[in-house]
Design a protein around this motif. Sequence first.
Motif, PDB file in Angstrom:
ATOM      1  N   ALA A  96     -24.213 -67.805  63.759  1.00 27.32           N
ATOM      2  CA  ALA A  96     -25.481 -68.579  63.145  1.00 27.32           C
ATOM      3  C   ALA A  96     -26.197 -69.471  64.004  1.00 27.32           C
ATOM      4  O   ALA A  96     -27.625 -69.655  63.966  1.00 27.32           O
ATOM      5  CB  ALA A  96     -25.030 -69.458  62.077  1.00 27.32           C
ATOM      6  N   ARG A  97     -25.687 -70.046  64.712  1.00 23.26           N
ATOM      7  CA  ARG A  97     -26.313 -71.337  65.713  1.00 23.26           C
ATOM      8  C   ARG A  97     -26.977 -70.389  66.574  1.00 23.26           C
ATOM      9  O   ARG A  97     -28.541 -70.990  67.058  1.00 23.26           O
ATOM     10  CB  ARG A  97     -25.085 -71.949  66.139  1.00 23.26           C
ATOM     11  CG  ARG A  97     -25.552 -73.078  67.440  1.00 23.26           C
ATOM     12  CD  ARG A  97     -24.370 -73.906  67.896  1.00 23.26           C
ATOM     13  NE  ARG A  97     -23.595 -73.256  68.367  1.00 23.26           N
ATOM     14  CZ  ARG A  97     -22.309 -73.066  67.864  1.00 23.26           C
ATOM     15  NH1 ARG A  97     -22.025 -73.511  66.867  1.00 23.26           N
ATOM     16  NH2 ARG A  97     -21.324 -72.503  68.579  1.00 23.26           N
ATOM     17  N   GLU A  98     -26.645 -69.344  67.365  1.00 20.15           N
ATOM     18  CA  GLU A  98     -27.320 -68.590  68.520  1.00 20.15           C
ATOM     19  C   GLU A  98     -28.281 -67.570  67.934  1.00 20.15           C
ATOM     20  O   GLU A  98     -29.453 -67.315  68.553  1.00 20.15           O
ATOM     21  CB  GLU A  98     -26.317 -67.932  69.185  1.00 20.15           C
ATOM     22  CG  GLU A  98     -25.499 -68.805  69.914  1.00 20.15           C
ATOM     23  CD  GLU A  98     -24.478 -68.045  70.943  1.00 20.15           C
ATOM     24  OE1 GLU A  98     -24.162 -66.845  70.823  1.00 20.15           O
ATOM     25  OE2 GLU A  98     -23.446 -68.967  71.575  1.00 20.15           O
ATOM     26  N   TYR A  99     -28.259 -67.145  66.822  1.00 22.26           N
ATOM     27  CA  TYR A  99     -29.100 -65.897  66.157  1.00 22.26           C
ATOM     28  C   TYR A  99     -29.751 -66.210  64.872  1.00 22.26           C
ATOM     29  O   TYR A  99     -30.587 -65.610  64.488  1.00 22.26           O
ATOM     30  CB  TYR A  99     -28.312 -64.676  66.222  1.00 22.26           C
ATOM     31  CG  TYR A  99     -28.108 -64.415  67.699  1.00 22.26           C
ATOM     32  CD1 TYR A  99     -28.774 -64.049  68.808  1.00 22.26           C
ATOM     33  CD2 TYR A  99     -26.572 -64.445  68.144  1.00 22.26           C
ATOM     34  CE1 TYR A  99     -28.338 -63.932  69.963  1.00 22.26           C
ATOM     35  CE2 TYR A  99     -26.143 -64.323  69.288  1.00 22.26           C
ATOM     36  CZ  TYR A  99     -26.887 -63.731  70.127  1.00 22.26           C
ATOM     37  OH  TYR A  99     -26.550 -63.893  71.528  1.00 22.26           O
ATOM     38  N   GLY A 100     -29.411 -67.388  64.339  1.00 19.88           N
ATOM     39  CA  GLY A 100     -29.939 -67.852  63.098  1.00 19.88           C
ATOM     40  C   GLY A 100     -29.682 -67.029  61.813  1.00 19.88           C
ATOM     41  O   GLY A 100     -30.518 -67.170  60.860  1.00 19.88           O
ATOM     42  N   THR A 101     -28.606 -66.183  61.852  1.00 22.60           N
ATOM     43  CA  THR A 101     -28.347 -65.263  60.879  1.00 22.60           C
ATOM     44  C   THR A 101     -26.864 -65.795  60.054  1.00 22.60           C
ATOM     45  O   THR A 101     -26.144 -65.857  61.142  1.00 22.60           O
ATOM     46  CB  THR A 101     -28.509 -63.761  60.940  1.00 22.60           C
ATOM     47  OG1 THR A 101     -29.587 -63.408  61.741  1.00 22.60           O
ATOM     48  CG2 THR A 101     -28.281 -62.996  59.786  1.00 22.60           C
ATOM     49  N   VAL A 102     -26.849 -66.042  58.795  1.00 17.61           N
ATOM     50  CA  VAL A 102     -25.645 -66.351  58.217  1.00 17.61           C
ATOM     51  C   VAL A 102     -25.528 -65.796  56.882  1.00 17.61           C
ATOM     52  O   VAL A 102     -26.668 -65.686  56.182  1.00 17.61           O
ATOM     53  CB  VAL A 102     -25.454 -67.870  58.435  1.00 17.61           C
ATOM     54  CG1 VAL A 102     -26.514 -68.425  57.560  1.00 17.61           C
ATOM     55  CG2 VAL A 102     -24.223 -68.397  58.050  1.00 17.61           C
ATOM     56  N   TYR A 103     -24.416 -65.838  56.293  1.00 12.58           N
ATOM     57  CA  TYR A 103     -23.983 -65.429  54.958  1.00 12.58           C
ATOM     58  C   TYR A 103     -23.319 -66.758  54.565  1.00 12.58           C
ATOM     59  O   TYR A 103     -22.656 -67.417  54.975  1.00 12.58           O
ATOM     60  CB  TYR A 103     -22.818 -64.388  54.682  1.00 12.58           C
ATOM     61  CG  TYR A 103     -23.687 -62.990  54.615  1.00 12.58           C
ATOM     62  CD1 TYR A 103     -23.706 -62.458  53.129  1.00 12.58           C
ATOM     63  CD2 TYR A 103     -24.040 -62.332  55.600  1.00 12.58           C
ATOM     64  CE1 TYR A 103     -24.296 -61.405  52.869  1.00 12.58           C
ATOM     65  CE2 TYR A 103     -24.755 -60.999  55.398  1.00 12.58           C
ATOM     66  CZ  TYR A 103     -24.717 -60.687  53.935  1.00 12.58           C
ATOM     67  OH  TYR A 103     -25.485 -59.173  53.718  1.00 12.58           O
ATOM     68  N   HIS A 104     -24.086 -67.282  53.257  1.00  9.31           N
ATOM     69  CA  HIS A 104     -23.309 -68.390  52.651  1.00  9.31           C
ATOM     70  C   HIS A 104     -23.622 -68.018  50.857  1.00  9.31           C
ATOM     71  O   HIS A 104     -24.419 -67.108  50.432  1.00  9.31           O
ATOM     72  CB  HIS A 104     -24.299 -69.549  52.890  1.00  9.31           C
ATOM     73  CG  HIS A 104     -25.751 -69.790  52.575  1.00  9.31           C
ATOM     74  ND1 HIS A 104     -26.183 -70.194  51.316  1.00  9.31           N
ATOM     75  CD2 HIS A 104     -27.091 -69.368  53.314  1.00  9.31           C
ATOM     76  CE1 HIS A 104     -27.529 -70.251  51.348  1.00  9.31           C
ATOM     77  NE2 HIS A 104     -28.076 -69.460  52.379  1.00  9.31           N
ATOM     78  N   VAL A 105     -22.958 -69.029  50.174  1.00 14.65           N
ATOM     79  CA  VAL A 105     -23.290 -69.010  48.788  1.00 14.65           C
ATOM     80  C   VAL A 105     -24.431 -69.594  48.266  1.00 14.65           C
ATOM     81  O   VAL A 105     -24.863 -70.677  48.686  1.00 14.65           O
ATOM     82  CB  VAL A 105     -21.895 -69.519  48.159  1.00 14.65           C
ATOM     83  CG1 VAL A 105     -22.037 -69.654  46.647  1.00 14.65           C
ATOM     84  CG2 VAL A 105     -20.593 -68.909  48.579  1.00 14.65           C
TER      85      VAL A 105
END
Length: 154
Positions: free
Chosen positions: A132-141
């Motif tokens: 998430a920090r390096e590529y800006g993609t994350v899964y979250h609720v």
Amino acid sequence: MEVADQEALVELSVHEGRTVEWAARLTPEAHDALVYARTTAVPTPWAEPAEHERLVELRPSQMDALRRYLSLTQRLRVPPAAGLAERVRTAYFDRAKNRWITCLAEEQATSAAYAFFLHSVHDSVAEANRFAREYGTVYHVDTSTGRLRPARLR
């Protein structure tokens, strides 16, 4: 490799006209190893990702999590993005950086983020946070729906 003994060093010193303190000769096996190494195809990292891709450098623990995720493809209800398995299989390991290097399309990067989310549920959140920090993609609720969804941080 064979290291020269004292007698060979004396002969080499006479031949060279100076003192030779150390010498070695390739054994037939060492020679063959060098020949083999030169003919072995070594993958190289991409110079530039395609227009719709981004260069991704993954730590070994991240690659392990991705491989685990891909090994479960037949049992998952949210399958990996098309082509992700091939990108993981053909990734290049840069020993100097201690990173696996590949190019991922947006859907593949989102799928990788999902894999890291799954990894974080049972194991470590470090891989997901780093991605998430390096590529800006994350899964979250999503707090409004209570459902899991991908998000771009940048």
